[in-house]
Design an enzyme around this catalytic site. Structure first.
Site, mmCIF file in Angstrom:
data_model
loop_
_atom_site.group_PDB
_atom_site.id
_atom_site.type_symbol
_atom_site.label_atom_id
_atom_site.label_comp_id
_atom_site.label_asym_id
_atom_site.label_seq_id
_atom_site.Cartn_x
_atom_site.Cartn_y
_atom_site.Cartn_z
ATOM 1 N N ALA A 72 32.540 13.043 -4.207
ATOM 2 C CA ALA A 72 31.380 12.365 -3.634
ATOM 3 C C ALA A 72 30.068 13.066 -3.969
ATOM 4 O O ALA A 72 28.999 12.495 -3.836
ATOM 5 C CB ALA A 72 31.541 12.266 -2.119
ATOM 6 N N SER A 96 35.302 -4.334 -63.202
ATOM 7 C CA SER A 96 34.396 -3.480 -62.420
ATOM 8 C C SER A 96 32.992 -4.068 -62.409
ATOM 9 O O SER A 96 32.600 -4.822 -63.306
ATOM 10 C CB SER A 96 34.403 -2.058 -62.952
ATOM 11 O OG SER A 96 33.868 -2.047 -64.226
ATOM 12 N N LYS A 146 37.556 0.284 -41.457
ATOM 13 C CA LYS A 146 37.457 -0.238 -40.088
ATOM 14 C C LYS A 146 38.277 -1.504 -39.979
ATOM 15 O O LYS A 146 38.206 -2.365 -40.860
ATOM 16 C CB LYS A 146 35.989 -0.549 -39.778
ATOM 17 C CG LYS A 146 35.744 -1.014 -38.376
ATOM 18 C CD LYS A 146 34.691 -2.119 -38.267
ATOM 19 C CE LYS A 146 35.188 -3.479 -38.736
ATOM 20 N NZ LYS A 146 34.321 -4.602 -38.379
ATOM 21 N N ASN A 179 31.612 -7.856 -45.305
ATOM 22 C CA ASN A 179 32.328 -8.543 -44.220
ATOM 23 C C ASN A 179 31.402 -9.192 -43.199
ATOM 24 O O ASN A 179 31.866 -9.873 -42.307
ATOM 25 C CB ASN A 179 33.257 -7.554 -43.502
ATOM 26 C CG ASN A 179 32.487 -6.393 -42.884
ATOM 27 O OD1 ASN A 179 31.485 -5.950 -43.428
ATOM 28 N ND2 ASN A 179 32.946 -5.923 -41.740
ATOM 29 N N TYR A 180 30.101 -8.984 -43.332
ATOM 30 C CA TYR A 180 29.194 -9.352 -42.234
ATOM 31 C C TYR A 180 27.963 -10.028 -42.791
ATOM 32 O O TYR A 180 27.350 -9.534 -43.747
ATOM 33 C CB TYR A 180 28.808 -8.037 -41.523
ATOM 34 C CG TYR A 180 27.988 -8.172 -40.265
ATOM 35 C CD1 TYR A 180 28.353 -9.067 -39.273
ATOM 36 C CD2 TYR A 180 26.878 -7.358 -40.052
ATOM 37 C CE1 TYR A 180 27.617 -9.151 -38.101
ATOM 38 C CE2 TYR A 180 26.138 -7.435 -38.880
ATOM 39 C CZ TYR A 180 26.509 -8.335 -37.909
ATOM 40 O OH TYR A 180 25.784 -8.414 -36.750
ATOM 41 N N ARG A 184 23.014 19.797 -10.672
ATOM 42 C CA ARG A 184 22.773 20.716 -11.791
ATOM 43 C C ARG A 184 23.165 20.159 -13.152
ATOM 44 O O ARG A 184 22.845 20.736 -14.181
ATOM 45 C CB ARG A 184 23.494 22.052 -11.517
ATOM 46 C CG ARG A 184 22.745 22.904 -10.511
ATOM 47 C CD ARG A 184 23.517 24.134 -10.130
ATOM 48 N NE ARG A 184 24.581 23.828 -9.184
ATOM 49 C CZ ARG A 184 25.554 24.667 -8.843
ATOM 50 N NH1 ARG A 184 25.614 25.856 -9.422
ATOM 51 N NH2 ARG A 184 26.474 24.329 -7.970
ATOM 52 N N TYR A 235 33.869 1.052 -48.796
ATOM 53 C CA TYR A 235 33.929 0.532 -47.432
ATOM 54 C C TYR A 235 34.921 -0.619 -47.382
ATOM 55 O O TYR A 235 34.762 -1.619 -48.084
ATOM 56 C CB TYR A 235 32.553 0.029 -46.979
ATOM 57 C CG TYR A 235 32.638 -0.676 -45.641
ATOM 58 C CD1 TYR A 235 33.082 0.017 -44.509
ATOM 59 C CD2 TYR A 235 32.320 -2.026 -45.506
ATOM 60 C CE1 TYR A 235 33.205 -0.627 -43.290
ATOM 61 C CE2 TYR A 235 32.438 -2.672 -44.276
ATOM 62 C CZ TYR A 235 32.880 -1.965 -43.177
ATOM 63 O OH TYR A 235 33.011 -2.590 -41.968
HETATM 64 C C1 UD1 Z 1 34.309 25.025 -2.276
HETATM 65 C C2 UD1 Z 1 35.089 25.829 -1.232
HETATM 66 C C3 UD1 Z 1 35.058 27.314 -1.623
HETATM 67 C C4 UD1 Z 1 35.661 27.457 -2.998
HETATM 68 C C5 UD1 Z 1 34.930 26.592 -4.002
HETATM 69 C C6 UD1 Z 1 35.660 26.582 -5.313
HETATM 70 C C7 UD1 Z 1 34.787 24.666 0.872
HETATM 71 C C8 UD1 Z 1 34.098 24.649 2.177
HETATM 72 N N1 UD1 Z 1 34.468 25.652 0.051
HETATM 73 O O1 UD1 Z 1 32.955 25.455 -2.207
HETATM 74 O O2 UD1 Z 1 35.816 28.070 -0.688
HETATM 75 O O3 UD1 Z 1 35.636 28.815 -3.382
HETATM 76 O O4 UD1 Z 1 34.899 25.217 -3.544
HETATM 77 O O5 UD1 Z 1 34.906 25.907 -6.278
HETATM 78 O O6 UD1 Z 1 35.638 23.813 0.624
HETATM 79 N N2 UD1 Z 1 32.453 17.167 -1.756
HETATM 80 C C9 UD1 Z 1 32.458 15.895 -1.240
HETATM 81 N N3 UD1 Z 1 31.817 15.668 -0.051
HETATM 82 C C10 UD1 Z 1 31.187 16.633 0.638
HETATM 83 C C11 UD1 Z 1 31.176 17.949 0.101
HETATM 84 C C12 UD1 Z 1 31.821 18.178 -1.090
HETATM 85 O O7 UD1 Z 1 33.040 14.994 -1.841
HETATM 86 O O8 UD1 Z 1 30.656 16.331 1.693
HETATM 87 C C13 UD1 Z 1 33.139 17.413 -3.024
HETATM 88 C C14 UD1 Z 1 32.200 17.836 -4.142
HETATM 89 O O9 UD1 Z 1 31.767 16.709 -4.875
HETATM 90 C C15 UD1 Z 1 33.087 18.742 -4.966
HETATM 91 C C16 UD1 Z 1 34.039 19.345 -3.959
HETATM 92 O O10 UD1 Z 1 34.017 18.509 -2.833
HETATM 93 O O11 UD1 Z 1 33.857 18.036 -5.906
HETATM 94 C C17 UD1 Z 1 33.657 20.789 -3.559
HETATM 95 O O12 UD1 Z 1 32.386 20.809 -2.970
HETATM 96 P P1 UD1 Z 1 31.341 21.929 -3.292
HETATM 97 O O13 UD1 Z 1 30.090 21.620 -2.569
HETATM 98 O O14 UD1 Z 1 31.259 22.163 -4.751
HETATM 99 O O15 UD1 Z 1 32.011 23.191 -2.583
HETATM 100 P P2 UD1 Z 1 31.720 24.700 -2.928
HETATM 101 O O16 UD1 Z 1 30.490 25.123 -2.207
HETATM 102 O O17 UD1 Z 1 31.794 24.907 -4.375
#
Ligand code: UD1
Ligand code: MG
Length: 458
Positions: free
Chosen positions: A13, A409, A337, A372-373, A18, A352
């Site tokens: 989610a 040719s 292709k 072809n086109y 980044r 081609y």
């Molecule tokens: C999490 C772990 C941490 C671990 C690290 C490894 C927790 C609290 N912490 O931290 O211990 O070392 O991963 O990478 O679990 N996500 C949602 N909904 C939310 C929050 C997150 O879907 O509300 C999803 C993010 O998209 C992601 C994953 O959960 O795919 C992890 O979330 P992220 O915020 O990256 O957790 P970290 O802070 O990395």
């Protein structure tokens, strides 16, 4: 273990700020497949029959993509991102269906291998209530630390909540967990948000479960398989690791890679034993190669089928629908292709071939083009068995060259040519004796006169 049912809940989610992208992070690709689809594959390989995808950011795009890469997955929208435990609970409807094992996975950890998940599931089968997949990153900063006592995991402490002493722990939470289905919802519902970030942390279920005297353990996965992707540099790092693994597998299955680090596979490349791949070859999606083929340097191949003992390149481009049958040859600077090149046919140089069939044993001369086109529609060129197409010919489709047809040719062929006929599609040559010398003398004297006139001006 196979009789234990398993649900994989994949968290995807997050926004992935980044990545600096208009596209949700987990749809960025590794080996031509969205990273979250790699996670789905690993879950399935570890025996998950249920798939719950938790989406939020870019939900519509995610749903559309999921319909392609994981049509069996159910999607659950987490409206507000309140933490990883909150995200897992978004899939409550799936979890409450009563699976033996619940695997919680992250959509941005694409290199997780099925083995690590299988090991975690085995610990559940042995009686653990929660199994955390740990790893030892070269730099633990930013990860949750695994706090163990007497071989049991007692807590996971997020970096922000760690004491100085706890920060020194190198064994970290990779993020993924296996939870016994019987306990999953009860544990998740007990999670609160009293921590530095004010989020519902999935990791808190460790402390909650151990306080209830449930068995909580950590397993260890390799750093590479637990690599999480947050930016494009890490995406490239994951791609490199994936490619390295795939090259290794290819070589162990009997494929020669002369310079493995320069060959790039797609997630679905199939390549048979005794194929030799020279340096700098790119495989896009949908390539199948039988055994004994030679793929020469600098070839770019996607959506192509290559039968046994074919010869491709150097510098060949095979595009979707290129179908090379046994011992066919497509040489340097040729593009193919949507065309079948039948047994033993040769398309050797600067050519081609698009929307066409080249019959068995036919020989296509250098510089042949299937036109072809017409700017609106595509038309088919059918070249019969054993035909010979002279160099620098244009075959204006739709057109048929019969079996054994022979094209002079430089021809522009606009009408079909019957079996075994010879066709000239160009003006006849005219030769005038002595005319060359006469022309040369005339041009020389004109140039001399011009030079003299220019000299007089100064
Ligand atoms: C999490 C772990 C941490 C671990 C690290 C490894 C927790 C609290 N912490 O931290 O211990 O070392 O991963 O990478 O679990 N996500 C949602 N909904 C939310 C929050 C997150 O879907 O509300 C999803 C993010 O998209 C992601 C994953 O959960 O795919 C992890 O979330 P992220 O915020 O990256 O957790 P970290 O802070 O990395
Ligand atoms: Mg993360």
């Amino acid at each position: 273990m196979s009789q234990r049912s398993c649900l994989s809940v994949i968290l995807a989610a997050g926004e992935g700020t980044r990545m600096k992208s208009a596209q949700p992070k987990v749809l960025h690709q590794i080996a031509g497949l969205p990273m979250v689809a790699h996670v789905v594959k690993a879950a399935e390989a570890a025996g998950a029959s249920g798939l719950a995808l938790v989406i939020g950011h870019g939900a519509d795009e995610m749903r559309k993509a999921a319909a392609r890469f994981a049509p069996k997955a159910e999607t659950f929208e987490q409206e507000k991102r309140l933490g990883t435990a909150h995200a897992v609970i978004a899939a409550r409807a799936a979890i409450s269906r009563g699976y033996d094992d619940v695997l919680v996975m992250f959509g941005d950890t694409p290199l997780i291998d099925a083995d690590a998940l299988t090991v975690a599931r085995r610990r559940l089968a042995e009686g653990a209530a929660v199994v955390v997949i740990g790893f030892r990153p070269p730099n633990p900063a930013g990860y949750g630390r695994l706090i163990e006592r007497d071989g049991k995991l007692t807590a996971i402490r997020e970096e922000k909540d760690c004491s100085e002493e706890e920060k020194k722990i190198g064994f970290c939470n990779a993020g993924m967990m296996a939870v016994a289905g019987a306990h999953a919802l009860k544990l998740l519902d007990a999670v609160g948000n009293e921590n530095a970030k004010g989020e519902y942390y999935l990791t808190d279920i460790v402390e909650i479960a151990s306080a209830q005297n449930l068995d909580v353990v950590a397993t260890e996965a390799s750093f590479e398989s637990a690599l999480g992707i947050n930016n494009r540099a890490e995406l490239a790092q994951a791609e490199a690791i994936w490619q390295q693994r795939r090259r290794h597998d290819a070589m162990l299955s009997g494929v020669t890679l002369i310079a493995p680090e320069t060959v790039f596979f797609s997630h679905d490349t199939e390549i048979g034993a005794d194929t030799i791949v020279e340096p700098n070859v790119w495989f896009g999606p949908g390539v199948r190669i039988a055994s004994g083929a030679k793929i020469h340097a600098f070839s770019h191949i996607e959506g192509a089928t290559i039968a046994s003992n074919c010869d491709v390149g150097p510098f060949a481009r095979l595009r979707p629908g290129a179908d090379l049958r046994n011992k066919a040859k497509v040489g340097n600077f040729c593009e193919v292709k949507q065309a079948v090149i039948e047994d033993g046919a040769k398309v050797n140089h600067l050519t081609y071939i698009g929307d066409a069939r080249v019959g068995a044993g036919a020989n296509i001369g250098a510089g042949t083009i299937t036109c072809n086109y017409d700017g609106y529609s595509k038309f088919f060129t059918d070249i019969g068995e054993g035909a010979f197409i002279g160099s620098n010919s244009s075959l204006v489709a739709p057109v048929t060259i019969g079996n054994g047809g022979y094209i002079a040719s430089g021809s522009v062929i606009t009408e079909s040519v019957p079996d075994d006929a010879l066709a000239f599609g160009r003006a006849r040559q005219k030769t005038i004796p002595g005319k060359g010398k006469e022309l040369r003398e005339r041009f020389a004297s004109a140039a001399a006169a011009k030079k003299k006139a220019a000299g007089a001006d100064h």
